[in-house]
Design an enzyme around this catalytic site. Sequence first.
Site, PDB file in Angstrom:
ATOM      1  N   GLU A 144       3.267  -2.747  13.662  1.00  0.00           N
ATOM      2  CA  GLU A 144       2.544  -3.841  12.994  1.00  0.00           C
ATOM      3  C   GLU A 144       3.451  -4.620  12.043  1.00  0.00           C
ATOM      4  O   GLU A 144       3.215  -4.689  10.829  1.00  0.00           O
ATOM      5  CB  GLU A 144       1.319  -3.306  12.251  1.00  0.00           C
ATOM      6  CG  GLU A 144       0.260  -2.768  13.190  1.00  0.00           C
ATOM      7  CD  GLU A 144      -1.077  -2.513  12.508  1.00  0.00           C
ATOM      8  OE1 GLU A 144      -1.102  -2.393  11.267  1.00  0.00           O
ATOM      9  OE2 GLU A 144      -2.093  -2.438  13.220  1.00  0.00           O
ATOM     10  N   CYS A 154      12.572 -12.418  -2.473  1.00  0.00           N
ATOM     11  CA  CYS A 154      13.662 -11.877  -3.293  1.00  0.00           C
ATOM     12  C   CYS A 154      14.931 -12.715  -3.125  1.00  0.00           C
ATOM     13  O   CYS A 154      14.975 -13.653  -2.320  1.00  0.00           O
ATOM     14  CB  CYS A 154      13.920 -10.420  -2.914  1.00  0.00           C
ATOM     15  SG  CYS A 154      14.770 -10.232  -1.325  1.00  0.00           S
ATOM     16  N   GLU A 299      -4.269   0.418  19.389  1.00  0.00           N
ATOM     17  CA  GLU A 299      -4.995   1.132  18.335  1.00  0.00           C
ATOM     18  C   GLU A 299      -6.401   0.590  18.217  1.00  0.00           C
ATOM     19  O   GLU A 299      -6.603  -0.632  18.182  1.00  0.00           O
ATOM     20  CB  GLU A 299      -4.332   0.933  16.968  1.00  0.00           C
ATOM     21  CG  GLU A 299      -3.040   1.650  16.736  1.00  0.00           C
ATOM     22  CD  GLU A 299      -2.571   1.434  15.283  1.00  0.00           C
ATOM     23  OE1 GLU A 299      -3.401   1.192  14.386  1.00  0.00           O
ATOM     24  OE2 GLU A 299      -1.353   1.502  15.065  1.00  0.00           O
ATOM     25  N   TRP A 307     -10.464   1.491   5.339  1.00  0.00           N
ATOM     26  CA  TRP A 307      -9.845   0.492   4.473  1.00  0.00           C
ATOM     27  C   TRP A 307     -10.745  -0.686   4.134  1.00  0.00           C
ATOM     28  O   TRP A 307     -10.323  -1.630   3.484  1.00  0.00           O
ATOM     29  CB  TRP A 307      -8.516   0.011   5.064  1.00  0.00           C
ATOM     30  CG  TRP A 307      -8.504  -0.161   6.562  1.00  0.00           C
ATOM     31  CD1 TRP A 307      -8.014   0.734   7.478  1.00  0.00           C
ATOM     32  CD2 TRP A 307      -9.003  -1.265   7.325  1.00  0.00           C
ATOM     33  NE1 TRP A 307      -8.171   0.254   8.756  1.00  0.00           N
ATOM     34  CE2 TRP A 307      -8.769  -0.972   8.701  1.00  0.00           C
ATOM     35  CE3 TRP A 307      -9.616  -2.477   6.996  1.00  0.00           C
ATOM     36  CZ2 TRP A 307      -9.130  -1.839   9.733  1.00  0.00           C
ATOM     37  CZ3 TRP A 307      -9.993  -3.339   8.022  1.00  0.00           C
ATOM     38  CH2 TRP A 307      -9.743  -3.008   9.375  1.00  0.00           C
TER      39      TRP A 307
HETATM   40  C1  GAL Z   1      -3.045   0.109  11.547  1.00  0.00           C
HETATM   41  C2  GAL Z   1      -1.785   0.944  11.497  1.00  0.00           C
HETATM   42  C3  GAL Z   1      -2.072   2.417  11.564  1.00  0.00           C
HETATM   43  C4  GAL Z   1      -3.237   2.773  10.702  1.00  0.00           C
HETATM   44  C5  GAL Z   1      -4.436   1.982  11.137  1.00  0.00           C
HETATM   45  C6  GAL Z   1      -5.681   2.306  10.352  1.00  0.00           C
HETATM   46  O1  GAL Z   1      -2.870  -0.998  10.740  1.00  0.00           O
HETATM   47  O2  GAL Z   1      -0.889   0.592  12.510  1.00  0.00           O
HETATM   48  O3  GAL Z   1      -0.915   3.114  11.166  1.00  0.00           O
HETATM   49  O4  GAL Z   1      -2.935   2.507   9.369  1.00  0.00           O
HETATM   50  O5  GAL Z   1      -4.170   0.624  10.962  1.00  0.00           O
HETATM   51  O6  GAL Z   1      -6.774   1.516  10.760  1.00  0.00           O
END
Ligand code: GAL
Length: 679
Positions: A144, A154, A299, A307
């Site tokens: 990502e 910077c 994913e 989150w």
């Molecule tokens: C993505 C990431 C993963 C994990 C996932 C959680 O952004 O590639 O490592 O953090 O989200 O939803």
Amino acid sequence: MTIWYGGDYNPEQWPRPVWDEDVRLMNRAGVSLATVGVFSWARLEPRPGEYDFDWLDEVLDLLHAAGVRVDLATATASPPPWLALRHPETLPVTEDGVRLAVGSRQQYCPSSPVYRERARELVTRIVERYADHPALELWHVNNEYGCHVSHCYCEVSAAAFRAWLQQRYGSIDELNRVWGTAFWSQRYDSFDEVQPPRTAPTFRNPTQLLDFDRFSNDELLACFRSEVAVIRERSTLPVTTNFMGFFKPLDYWAWAQEVDVVSDDTYPDPADPLSTPYAAMVHDLMRSLGGGAPWLLMEQATSAVNWRPRNAVKAPGQMRAWSYRAVARGADGILFFQWRQSAVGSEKFHSGLVPHSGTDTRVWREVEQLGRELAALSALDGDAAIVGTLVPARVAIALDWTSWWAIEQPGSPAEVSYLRTIFAWHSVITSLGLAVDFVQAEAELSAYSLVLVPVHFTLTDPQGANLAAFADAGGTLVTGFGTGITDENLHVHLGGYLGDALRRVLGIWIEEFAPPAGADLEATGAGEAPPVPLKGEVLGGAADGHVWAEFVRVTDADTLATFTDGALAGWPAVTRRASGSGSAWYVATLPEPSALRQLVEQLVADAGIEVPAPVATGEQVEVVRRGGAVFVINHGADEAEVLVDGVDVLTGGAASGLRLPSQGVAIVVGSSSGEAAGG
Ligand code: GAL
């Protein structure tokens, strides 16, 4: 050929005995691909230059013995703390001058030569050791890119930005011309004086901002390329890096040129009623980035993420239904983050294939069921084949990152969300059961009958000419508001916007913008911008427009809808010009959804595209044609009934009359409706 199934596997989070259980359970679940090592740099190189690969040798051997293929990460996504502690200048800096700290992840400046060098060294070791490992299927470069740090301000980045500008402009005079530094006394005397667009008293130079977006994209792409170069020296296996859907900082058109297979991470919110049409749009983008080729859903979550402020679980069956949504739109891989739900760390409340509570759980049972089904689908061949097949489309939407960056800059005529505007058009077209591709405005368009160009703010002359040529050659071209206002350097197309080619083919020019505006919120709190009323048969009568409006002057086109109120009363809102056997439409606002649907139905008819007959009852049933199959996915709360003949390959039974519960899926082959694939 197979539909890959599996996910991120992070054995370094677990004691050794768990690994044996992992592979046993992977076999039970039908896992065929594991992404290994994404966040393992600190474990692989615990001290600078000291490498420990023994554990990874064992992991790969275990997976291989279990028949699980490996998507091996280059492990460069999160440098160990020692890198920043020894080289603090590798830490990124925000536009406000805050240097980000260690203790999280992705804490590197993309332009840092130290970071790039250490990353290349690590990748060299990994590739040397594993290029010929029999478990290897795919290389997973970094992770990502830009997710948390897409722009760094910077001093190292500043120097790299100057070098990038020197390359682009050759002379400081040219930079001054293109940036328009005559405005507000911004003239530079040499490249040494130029800075990244750090936080400043008020509006920053727009072209400087745009160039910094371009530069930041290029720097991350350079990181990717530098790792890929190491891989290609030793390995012929395919390379990917996981995209993040419509991710504003990265121009994925450029990135897609450099991956062997497009892969994407997507986490739609189960609590959001628009998740389904939005995910459909994301999946269509991934297919389009690869020129129609199958892509990997790299994913997703089995249930909740951790989150969001509030993390909704997936309803029973929803993980399966959403997985088929991706397969329907061209995915040949369904993978998750992550295999085993963490017991510790920031993501311990993010769902996994193996939940905290183990295998006597609804999540695990769904994981096993989906694994079985995908294996069965992978085996289908001939007319029933799904793996490797295409999703043909006759409708395309032009998508342009430069326009996205530009129209959302402060100082634009109105607050326009690029993505929401694209989404409004995309969701209406897909709701008619039509497939949609995304394209670049300069691409070959002859495969399409209808091309929509919403909010293409920064239009180059070749792009304008290409779009006009599409209409001249018999296509139906639809240009939305906010298009062709400037060129690629944010210099306004004078004389009525749109650029010469679009002005001609549309038969209009634009006198003035008049976007709906609420009263100044700070002064009076008067609230949201009111809609602009308009009317026209083509919109189904009277309707509201949102986001934008303008004074359109018609030179050679028919007016099909007009604004009806205030200063705009009587001015054209929708125009159409016949162009050879094609037509060129202009839409000066964003009509409300029902009116937009009416309009799209006319556009589709104008383009000679037949809207497919309904395939099922029910309001929230998604219908997608891939290869010879019709995917029917019931995202609604109520039961739906399948209306087409053929066989549902998931059950082996007749499709017609099949009742799909909420989250139910049918994949129908051999139906006459399927033959219409692509409309
Ligand atoms: C993505 C990431 C993963 C994990 C996932 C959680 O952004 O590639 O490592 O953090 O989200 O939803």
